[in-house]
Scaffold this active site. Structure first.
Site, PDB file in Angstrom:
ATOM      1  N   HIS A   1      22.695   3.134  -2.980  1.00  0.00           N
ATOM      2  CA  HIS A   1      23.296   2.719  -2.062  1.00  0.00           C
ATOM      3  C   HIS A   1      22.208   1.706  -1.109  1.00  0.00           C
ATOM      4  O   HIS A   1      22.501   0.441  -0.344  1.00  0.00           O
ATOM      5  CB  HIS A   1      23.513   3.785  -1.164  1.00  0.00           C
ATOM      6  CG  HIS A   1      24.428   3.189  -0.727  1.00  0.00           C
ATOM      7  ND1 HIS A   1      25.906   2.428  -1.478  1.00  0.00           N
ATOM      8  CD2 HIS A   1      25.784   3.649   1.007  1.00  0.00           C
ATOM      9  CE1 HIS A   1      27.372   2.627  -0.668  1.00  0.00           C
ATOM     10  NE2 HIS A   1      26.877   3.528   0.873  1.00  0.00           N
TER      11      HIS A   1
ATOM     12  N   ASN B   1      32.159  -0.054   2.364  1.00  0.00           N
ATOM     13  CA  ASN B   1      32.455   0.288   3.380  1.00  0.00           C
ATOM     14  C   ASN B   1      31.414  -1.151   5.157  1.00  0.00           C
ATOM     15  O   ASN B   1      31.974  -0.918   6.337  1.00  0.00           O
ATOM     16  CB  ASN B   1      32.358   1.473   4.572  1.00  0.00           C
ATOM     17  CG  ASN B   1      33.304   2.531   4.277  1.00  0.00           C
ATOM     18  OD1 ASN B   1      34.610   2.255   4.694  1.00  0.00           O
ATOM     19  ND2 ASN B   1      32.915   3.316   4.077  1.00  0.00           N
TER      20      ASN B   1
ATOM     21  N   ASP C   1      25.284  -3.061  -3.274  1.00  0.00           N
ATOM     22  CA  ASP C   1      25.359  -2.200  -4.540  1.00  0.00           C
ATOM     23  C   ASP C   1      26.837  -2.161  -4.527  1.00  0.00           C
ATOM     24  O   ASP C   1      27.861  -2.441  -4.360  1.00  0.00           O
ATOM     25  CB  ASP C   1      25.396  -0.885  -4.412  1.00  0.00           C
ATOM     26  CG  ASP C   1      26.297  -0.135  -3.256  1.00  0.00           C
ATOM     27  OD1 ASP C   1      25.681  -0.799  -1.813  1.00  0.00           O
ATOM     28  OD2 ASP C   1      26.288   1.109  -2.800  1.00  0.00           O
TER      29      ASP C   1
ATOM     30  N   ASN D   1      28.106   1.798   7.057  1.00  0.00           N
ATOM     31  CA  ASN D   1      28.872   1.911   7.329  1.00  0.00           C
ATOM     32  C   ASN D   1      28.632   1.321   8.457  1.00  0.00           C
ATOM     33  O   ASN D   1      30.217   0.353   9.073  1.00  0.00           O
ATOM     34  CB  ASN D   1      29.549   2.764   7.515  1.00  0.00           C
ATOM     35  CG  ASN D   1      29.716   3.609   6.510  1.00  0.00           C
ATOM     36  OD1 ASN D   1      29.222   3.147   4.865  1.00  0.00           O
ATOM     37  ND2 ASN D   1      30.131   4.984   6.401  1.00  0.00           N
TER      38      ASN D   1
END
Length: 194
Positions: free
Chosen positions: A22, A117, A96, A71
């Site tokens: 991530h 998100n 990513d 997020n």
């Protein structure tokens, strides 16, 4: 500020996450920071920022890693756009991408968030989805592994061997967008490797 670009690398803060899939966007920014000879330092927009030029007399880049979790990346990104008086046409987000094979770079401007998100929050906070995305392929999880778990795991041993060249490609893609435009970057990075 006419030649300035804001380049945001998405990820989660802290050592627990720094080597996970991530955080590949932030890893690419480390490569760019070393190229421009700049160090990251705290910015009041709740981000770590490094500034410099891609080459002497070239465009200025502001490299930013939000200190927020993925997020909720939108707040820091919107604050940086405001601080540097930039529109979303001068924003590049490196992130990513599950739907792209590992070791592959794809670029686009605008479009949906595809369930990402971080992108959703940036589009909302910036009041527009029309920013450039450098999408760094991490591939889909094997078997029935939950994608949410997969992105928070470190790269496998085989992937780690290719990761440095993938990060170089991501940094090259950002440089190409800034210096020559999105179309040229797409033509270069979307072509099959020789």
């Amino acid at each position: 500020m006419g030649d300035t670009w804001l380049v945001v690398g998405l990820g989660n803060p802290g050592p627990k996450y720094e080597k996970t899939r991530h955080n590949v966007g932030q890893m690419a920014l480390d490569e760019l920071a070393s190229r421009i000879g700049s160090q990251f330092s705290r910015h009041k927009a709740n981000a770590m920022v490094a500034e410099g030029r891609l080459r002497p007399g070239g465009p200025k880049v502001v490299l930013a890693k939000p200190n927020s979790f993925m997020n909720v990346s939108g707040g820091p990104v919107a604050a940086l756009l405001q601080y540097y008086s930039l529109g979303v046409d001068r924003l590049i987000v490196v992130h990513d991408e599950l739907d792209i094979d590992f070791d592959t770079i794809k670029l686009k401007t605008g479009g949906g968030h595809g369930g990402h998100n971080g992108l959703r929050d940036i589009a909302k906070a910036a009041n527009s989805p029309d920013f450039t995305r450098v999408r760094v392929g991490i591939g889909r999880p094997p078997g029935r592994q939950d994608p949410a778990d997969y992105v928070l795991r470190e790269f496998g041993s085989t992937e780690r061997q290719s990761l440095p060249s993938l990060l170089v490609d991501a940094a090259d893609a950002v440089e190409t967008v800034v210096e020559s435009g999105l179309l040229e970057a797409q033509q270069r990075f979307h072509a099959p490797r020789a």
